[in-house]
Design an enzyme around this catalytic site. Structure first.
Site, PDB file in Angstrom:
ATOM      1  N   TRP A   1     -23.677  23.635 -14.659  1.00 33.19           N
ATOM      2  CA  TRP A   1     -22.317  23.820 -14.157  1.00 33.19           C
ATOM      3  C   TRP A   1     -22.281  23.273 -12.722  1.00 33.19           C
ATOM      4  O   TRP A   1     -22.965  23.785 -11.843  1.00 33.19           O
ATOM      5  CB  TRP A   1     -22.000  25.323 -14.196  1.00 33.19           C
ATOM      6  CG  TRP A   1     -20.650  25.696 -13.682  1.00 33.19           C
ATOM      7  CD1 TRP A   1     -19.464  25.151 -14.056  1.00 33.19           C
ATOM      8  CD2 TRP A   1     -20.355  26.706 -12.712  1.00 33.19           C
ATOM      9  NE1 TRP A   1     -18.446  25.773 -13.374  1.00 33.19           N
ATOM     10  CE2 TRP A   1     -18.950  26.720 -12.544  1.00 33.19           C
ATOM     11  CE3 TRP A   1     -21.130  27.601 -11.969  1.00 33.19           C
ATOM     12  CZ2 TRP A   1     -18.317  27.589 -11.668  1.00 33.19           C
ATOM     13  CZ3 TRP A   1     -20.491  28.466 -11.105  1.00 33.19           C
ATOM     14  CH2 TRP A   1     -19.102  28.459 -10.956  1.00 33.19           C
TER      15      TRP A   1
ATOM     16  N   ASP B   1     -27.917  34.136 -13.302  1.00 34.20           N
ATOM     17  CA  ASP B   1     -26.455  34.153 -13.229  1.00 34.20           C
ATOM     18  C   ASP B   1     -25.921  34.545 -14.614  1.00 34.20           C
ATOM     19  O   ASP B   1     -26.073  33.806 -15.580  1.00 34.20           O
ATOM     20  CB  ASP B   1     -25.983  32.739 -12.839  1.00 34.20           C
ATOM     21  CG  ASP B   1     -24.474  32.656 -12.680  1.00 34.20           C
ATOM     22  OD1 ASP B   1     -23.836  33.697 -12.452  1.00 34.20           O
ATOM     23  OD2 ASP B   1     -23.932  31.534 -12.772  1.00 34.20           O
TER      24      ASP B   1
ATOM     25  N   LYS C   1     -15.014  36.565 -17.358  1.00 31.49           N
ATOM     26  CA  LYS C   1     -14.908  36.242 -18.789  1.00 31.49           C
ATOM     27  C   LYS C   1     -15.065  37.502 -19.639  1.00 31.49           C
ATOM     28  O   LYS C   1     -14.293  37.717 -20.556  1.00 31.49           O
ATOM     29  CB  LYS C   1     -15.988  35.237 -19.200  1.00 31.49           C
ATOM     30  CG  LYS C   1     -16.440  34.287 -18.111  1.00 31.49           C
ATOM     31  CD  LYS C   1     -15.612  33.041 -18.004  1.00 31.49           C
ATOM     32  CE  LYS C   1     -16.093  32.217 -16.823  1.00 31.49           C
ATOM     33  NZ  LYS C   1     -15.464  30.948 -16.690  1.00 31.49           N
TER      34      LYS C   1
ATOM     35  N   ALA D   1     -22.767  35.089 -16.615  1.00 32.29           N
ATOM     36  CA  ALA D   1     -21.317  34.874 -16.553  1.00 32.29           C
ATOM     37  C   ALA D   1     -20.627  35.151 -17.883  1.00 32.29           C
ATOM     38  O   ALA D   1     -19.398  35.200 -17.929  1.00 32.29           O
ATOM     39  CB  ALA D   1     -21.012  33.447 -16.095  1.00 32.29           C
TER      40      ALA D   1
HETATM   41  C1  LIG Z   1     -22.503  29.959 -15.163  1.00 33.46           C
HETATM   42  C2  LIG Z   1     -21.321  30.380 -14.364  1.00 33.46           C
HETATM   43  N1  LIG Z   1     -21.509  31.133 -13.266  1.00 33.46           N
HETATM   44  C3  LIG Z   1     -20.483  31.549 -12.515  1.00 33.46           C
HETATM   45  C4  LIG Z   1     -19.182  31.218 -12.828  1.00 33.46           C
HETATM   46  C5  LIG Z   1     -18.078  31.673 -11.912  1.00 33.46           C
HETATM   47  O1  LIG Z   1     -17.398  32.738 -12.416  1.00 33.46           O
HETATM   48  P1  LIG Z   1     -16.322  33.527 -11.549  1.00 33.46           P
HETATM   49  O2  LIG Z   1     -15.002  33.272 -12.175  1.00 33.46           O
HETATM   50  O3  LIG Z   1     -16.719  34.966 -11.664  1.00 33.46           O
HETATM   51  O4  LIG Z   1     -16.401  33.062 -10.135  1.00 33.46           O
HETATM   52  C6  LIG Z   1     -18.936  30.432 -13.956  1.00 33.46           C
HETATM   53  C7  LIG Z   1     -17.557  30.052 -14.272  1.00 33.46           C
HETATM   54  O5  LIG Z   1     -17.202  29.225 -15.004  1.00 33.46           O
HETATM   55  C8  LIG Z   1     -20.033  30.007 -14.739  1.00 33.46           C
HETATM   56  O6  LIG Z   1     -19.857  29.259 -15.832  1.00 33.46           O
END
Ligand SMILES: Cc1ncc(COP(=O)(O)O)c(C=O)c1O
Length: 418
Positions: A130, A209, A244, A211
């Site tokens: 990402w 992380d 999400k 998510a």
């Molecule tokens: C792997 C990952 N980490 C973090 C995030 C960020 O999420 P947030 O909306 O909580 O900032 C995303 C969002 O797409 C993501 O795909």
């Protein structure tokens, strides 16, 4: 002051969203942004969230300031959800946490903190990854190194383990807890075990992380790898997004946790350092989303409702993946789209080049993020048919250009964005 500011260099994600906004075609398909949509194309609000909001309103929730560490009740609830009730670091007071405005700012804050404390440390990220994740670390001044992760529709486990052996003490190893963005390809528990061994051998610090908890195999199964790793290593950084899993994207709630080694006696100093870092970055996170999540997780009937709603989201994604596989294979005889059904969460990448992705955009009005990342969870049946046909068309064009001697092969981009 601003007169000489030139246009921002064309960031491929930004550029895609601009093209999407300018496309007036009635049937344009947005498979870029990372949100879950129901069959009607709506991004639904969970009943558990609506009920929690109503309860908070009824209780006349305070709107006074909190500390830069945010809503600490939220932190305790989410720590338990992700790490489990009985994680030894929780009982031993070895976790320092803050509620952040989502996982994005948590990643950025962690990068700032680590670079400040250990300027020589690099962060290791998967290829592809990402894309904003790379920016968070680069902007904080950290060196970013990449490890192999994905090759031709499969996890490149051997490449990954080989690359990770080059990590140095104090380097960060960034892992996605589940539903890897952008590939949808997750580590097996055996691989989490191997990663833990390499982390201990090299002295690197894992940074997980999370998510998409609940979007892959299940609410508990999606964090089994993280829990295993956390039980094997002395130190760990953790970010969690509630965007999400609770469908509260714009309310902005996330967690940043630092798990300290068993012998550490300085949790208070770490907490102060974290608080000061967050204050400098954004002062204080908004509370609304965090209050909703805590209300759900601390109210048994709301938690049960949320779990059943999230299970339904996951069941739909599994169904969409199976249907997309069938549709792609029907439109592309002989092509094995099994990876789409096997991978986890919202995203999978089509094996096409950046140029082919643009062709699909201009001809079929299908918008994806690099590297041809498709949000399977945002699609309905009709759209999956258009995608399958577009993919078949692109492959046919490729055959023609191969015959004429100019081949545009699958993309090798290392970034993907949402
Ligand atoms: C792997 C990952 N980490 C973090 C995030 C960020 O999420 P947030 O909306 O909580 O900032 C995303 C969002 O797409 C993501 O795909």
């Amino acid at each position: 002051m601003f007169r000489n500011l030139s246009d921002h260099p064309n960031d491929p994600i930004e550029a895609m969203f601009v093209r999407l906004a300018n496309d007036t075609h009635a049937d344009r398909i947005d498979l870029g942004i990372g949100v879950f949509r129901d069959d009607s194309g709506t991004v639904p609000v969970m009943q558990a969230v609506r009920q929690a909001e109503a309860r908070l309103l009824e209780r006349n929730l305070s709107k006074t300031y909190l500390s830069p560490l945010g809503n600490l009740d939220y932190c305790r609830s989410v720590e338990a959800l992700v790490l489990g009730d009985d994680h030894p670091a929780r009982a031993g007071g070895r976790i320092v946490s803050a509620q952040t405005p989502g996982a994005g700012p948590a990643l950025r804050a962690a990068a700032e903190l680590v670079h400040d404390l250990s300027p020589g440390s690099a962060v290791w990220v998967s290829t592809p990854v990402w894309g904003h994740q790379i920016e968070f670390f680069e902007q904080a001044g950290m060196a970013v190194r990449s490890y192999r992760y994905y090759d031709s529709g499969n996890l490149d486990a051997a490449g990954m383990l080989e690359d990770l052996r080059s990590m140095r003490p104090g380097d960060l190893l960034l892992l996605h807890g589940c539903c890897h963005n952008p590939t949808g390809e997750d580590l097996t528990l055996d691989l989490w075990e191997s990663v833990a061994e390499i982390v201990v051998e090299t002295g690197a610090i894992p940074f997980v992380d999370v998510a998409y908890q609940g979007f892959g195999r299940g609410i508990e199964d999606d964090v089994a790898g993280l829990r295993l790793l956390a039980s094997r290593v002395p130190e760990l950084l953790l970010t969690v997004s509630s965007s999400k899993s609770f469908g509260i994207y714009r309310d902005r709630a996330g967690l940043l946790s630092i798990i300290l080694p068993p012998e550490a006696r300085n949790a208070g100093a770490v907490r102060r350092k974290l608080r000061d870092t967050l204050r400098q970055l954004y002062f204080m996170a908004p509370d609304h989303g965090a209050a909703i999540v805590h209300e759900i997780l601390s109210t048994p009937e709301l938690e049960a409702l949320w779990r059943s709603e999230l299970d339904a989201v996951r069941a739909r994604i599994v169904e969409l993946r199976a249907a997309l596989r069938r549709t792609i294979e029907r439109a592309n005889p002989g092509f094995d789209a099994g990876f789409v059904e096997r991978q986890q969460g919202m995203f999978s990448c089509l094996p096409i080049s950046a140029e082919e992705q643009l062709l699909m955009e201009s001809r079929f009005h299908i918008y994806m993020l690099p590297p041809a990342r498709v949000n399977v969870a945002a699609m309905n049946r009709e759209q999956s048919e258009v995608l399958a046909d577009a993919f078949a068309w692109v492959r046919a064009q490729r055959e023609v250009s191969i015959r004429h001697g100019s081949r545009a092969g699958p993309s090798r981009n290392r970034r993907a964005n949402a």
